[in-house]
Structures are given as C-alpha cells and as structure tokens.
Write a protein that holds these residues in place. Structure first.
Motif, PDB file in Angstrom:
ATOM      1  N   ASN A  19      57.561  28.111  57.986  1.00 24.10           N
ATOM      2  CA  ASN A  19      56.607  29.146  58.371  1.00 24.10           C
ATOM      3  C   ASN A  19      55.786  28.788  59.607  1.00 24.10           C
ATOM      4  OD1 ASN A  19      56.955  31.233  56.288  1.00 24.10           O
ATOM      5  ND2 ASN A  19      56.441  29.541  54.928  1.00 24.10           N
ATOM      6  N   ILE A  20      55.656  27.496  59.870  1.00 24.96           N
ATOM      7  CA  ILE A  20      54.871  27.085  61.035  1.00 24.96           C
ATOM      8  C   ILE A  20      55.730  26.416  62.112  1.00 24.96           C
ATOM      9  CG2 ILE A  20      52.647  26.973  59.884  1.00 24.96           C
ATOM     10  CD1 ILE A  20      53.075  23.994  59.523  1.00 24.96           C
ATOM     11  N   LYS A  21      57.041  26.414  61.922  1.00 25.10           N
ATOM     12  CA  LYS A  21      57.940  25.889  62.964  1.00 25.10           C
ATOM     13  C   LYS A  21      57.955  26.867  64.137  1.00 25.10           C
ATOM     14  CE  LYS A  21      61.157  22.839  60.753  1.00 25.10           C
ATOM     15  NZ  LYS A  21      60.655  21.611  61.291  1.00 25.10           N
ATOM     16  N   ASN A  22      57.967  26.316  65.331  1.00 25.33           N
ATOM     17  CA  ASN A  22      58.019  27.168  66.517  1.00 25.33           C
ATOM     18  C   ASN A  22      59.396  27.780  66.676  1.00 25.33           C
ATOM     19  OD1 ASN A  22      55.427  27.108  67.497  1.00 25.33           O
ATOM     20  ND2 ASN A  22      55.741  25.216  68.612  1.00 25.33           N
ATOM     21  N   PHE A  23      59.409  29.056  67.023  1.00 20.50           N
ATOM     22  CA  PHE A  23      60.632  29.792  67.308  1.00 20.50           C
ATOM     23  C   PHE A  23      60.322  30.655  68.524  1.00 20.50           C
ATOM     24  CE2 PHE A  23      63.429  33.490  66.796  1.00 20.50           C
ATOM     25  CZ  PHE A  23      64.650  32.836  66.760  1.00 20.50           C
ATOM     26  N   CYS A  24      60.947  30.344  69.634  1.00 17.71           N
ATOM     27  CA  CYS A  24      60.706  31.063  70.898  1.00 17.71           C
ATOM     28  C   CYS A  24      59.221  31.057  71.266  1.00 17.71           C
ATOM     29  CB  CYS A  24      61.239  32.480  70.825  1.00 17.71           C
ATOM     30  SG  CYS A  24      63.029  32.562  70.642  1.00 17.71           S
ATOM     31  N   GLY A  25      58.576  29.915  71.061  1.00 13.67           N
ATOM     32  CA  GLY A  25      57.210  29.746  71.529  1.00 13.67           C
ATOM     33  C   GLY A  25      56.097  30.078  70.560  1.00 13.67           C
ATOM     34  N   LYS A  26      56.427  30.598  69.379  1.00  7.58           N
ATOM     35  CA  LYS A  26      55.395  30.923  68.390  1.00  7.58           C
ATOM     36  C   LYS A  26      55.833  30.445  67.015  1.00  7.58           C
ATOM     37  CE  LYS A  26      55.194  35.437  69.173  1.00  7.58           C
ATOM     38  NZ  LYS A  26      54.761  36.847  69.142  1.00  7.58           N
ATOM     39  N   PRO A  27      54.859  30.154  66.135  1.00 12.67           N
ATOM     40  CA  PRO A  27      55.224  29.829  64.752  1.00 12.67           C
ATOM     41  C   PRO A  27      55.897  31.041  64.107  1.00 12.67           C
ATOM     42  CG  PRO A  27      52.902  29.354  65.166  1.00 12.67           C
ATOM     43  CD  PRO A  27      53.419  30.081  66.354  1.00 12.67           C
ATOM     44  N   MET A  28      56.847  30.803  63.245  1.00 11.35           N
ATOM     45  CA  MET A  28      57.611  31.901  62.648  1.00 11.35           C
ATOM     46  C   MET A  28      56.727  32.918  61.937  1.00 11.35           C
ATOM     47  SD  MET A  28      61.164  30.073  61.536  1.00 11.35           S
ATOM     48  CE  MET A  28      61.768  31.537  60.755  1.00 11.35           C
ATOM     49  N   ILE A  29      55.677  32.463  61.263  1.00  6.00           N
ATOM     50  CA  ILE A  29      54.820  33.410  60.543  1.00  6.00           C
ATOM     51  C   ILE A  29      54.110  34.372  61.502  1.00  6.00           C
ATOM     52  CG2 ILE A  29      52.742  31.970  60.424  1.00  6.00           C
ATOM     53  CD1 ILE A  29      52.492  33.051  57.481  1.00  6.00           C
ATOM     54  N   ALA A  30      53.928  33.968  62.738  1.00  3.81           N
ATOM     55  CA  ALA A  30      53.261  34.821  63.732  1.00  3.81           C
ATOM     56  C   ALA A  30      54.040  36.118  63.947  1.00  3.81           C
ATOM     57  CB  ALA A  30      53.097  34.083  65.046  1.00  3.81           C
ATOM     58  N   TYR A  31      55.357  36.068  63.833  1.00  5.76           N
ATOM     59  CA  TYR A  31      56.175  37.262  64.027  1.00  5.76           C
ATOM     60  C   TYR A  31      55.946  38.282  62.902  1.00  5.76           C
ATOM     61  CZ  TYR A  31      58.448  34.723  67.759  1.00  5.76           C
ATOM     62  OH  TYR A  31      58.690  34.038  68.920  1.00  5.76           O
ATOM     63  N   ALA A  32      55.839  37.808  61.673  1.00  5.71           N
ATOM     64  CA  ALA A  32      55.576  38.717  60.548  1.00  5.71           C
ATOM     65  C   ALA A  32      54.191  39.346  60.676  1.00  5.71           C
ATOM     66  CB  ALA A  32      55.690  37.961  59.221  1.00  5.71           C
ATOM     67  N   ILE A  33      53.215  38.555  61.086  1.00  6.52           N
ATOM     68  CA  ILE A  33      51.857  39.069  61.267  1.00  6.52           C
ATOM     69  C   ILE A  33      51.841  40.098  62.398  1.00  6.52           C
ATOM     70  CG2 ILE A  33      49.501  38.454  61.943  1.00  6.52           C
ATOM     71  CD1 ILE A  33      50.057  35.693  60.547  1.00  6.52           C
ATOM     72  N   ALA A  34      52.494  39.789  63.507  1.00  6.42           N
ATOM     73  CA  ALA A  34      52.536  40.709  64.650  1.00  6.42           C
ATOM     74  C   ALA A  34      53.230  42.021  64.277  1.00  6.42           C
ATOM     75  CB  ALA A  34      53.233  40.051  65.833  1.00  6.42           C
ATOM     76  N   ALA A  35      54.308  41.953  63.499  1.00  9.42           N
ATOM     77  CA  ALA A  35      55.035  43.159  63.096  1.00  9.42           C
ATOM     78  C   ALA A  35      54.158  44.038  62.204  1.00  9.42           C
ATOM     79  CB  ALA A  35      56.329  42.787  62.374  1.00  9.42           C
ATOM     80  N   ALA A  36      53.424  43.419  61.294  1.00  7.74           N
ATOM     81  CA  ALA A  36      52.523  44.185  60.425  1.00  7.74           C
ATOM     82  C   ALA A  36      51.424  44.853  61.244  1.00  7.74           C
ATOM     83  CB  ALA A  36      51.926  43.276  59.355  1.00  7.74           C
ATOM     84  N   LYS A  37      50.879  44.124  62.219  1.00  7.56           N
ATOM     85  CA  LYS A  37      49.849  44.702  63.090  1.00  7.56           C
ATOM     86  C   LYS A  37      50.411  45.847  63.921  1.00  7.56           C
ATOM     87  CE  LYS A  37      46.754  40.843  64.031  1.00  7.56           C
ATOM     88  NZ  LYS A  37      46.243  40.006  65.123  1.00  7.56           N
TER      89      LYS A  37
END
Length: 74
Positions: A19-37
């Motif tokens: 969940n906190i590993k970087n993937f394309c410059g951001k932690p993976m959980i950041a993508y789920a949070i961004a999608a919800a927003k």
C-alpha cells in the motif's frame, strides 16, 4: 452522506508493504484516494488500516484515518 472506505492492510503476504510502495512516483494507496476524490461522490474518504505508516501516507494524500484497526481484525 456518502462515505468511501479504503481497506489497507499493513501485512500483505504477496507484496510486503504494497500500500505504501511507490508506483510511478506515488504510493499505491494514493491512487485509490485520488480516484475516490475525483469521482466527486464522497463526502468522506476513510482509510481503514492497522498500520501507522499507511495512516501517515493516507493523511498526507487527503484521506481520513479516524482509528487504527486492531491487527486481529485485519
């Protein structure tokens, strides 16, 4: 009231700390949070986790983490 709940377990068996590993410059959980927003559907985006480091990353990306889940419920 619409609430998004994102489960984020600290002890992944296949990819440790995924969940906190970087993937394309951001932690993976950041993508789920961004999608919800970005959906515009939720008044609250809550991450449910048992891990303090995941909590810190989730807060950094704008999610709420109102509690730390007990490990036995993960």
């Amino acid at each position: 009231m619409n609430i998004a709940i994102i489960p984020a377990r600290g002890g992944s068996k296949r990819i440790p700390r995924k969940n906190i590993k970087n993937f394309c410059g951001k932690p993976m959980i950041a993508y789920a949070i961004a999608a919800a927003k970005a959906s515009g559907l939720f008044e609250h985006i809550i991450v449910s986790t048992d891990d303090l480091e995941i909590r810190a990353v989730a807060l950094e990306y704008g999610a709420e983490v109102p509690f730390i889940r007990p490990k036995e419920l993960s």
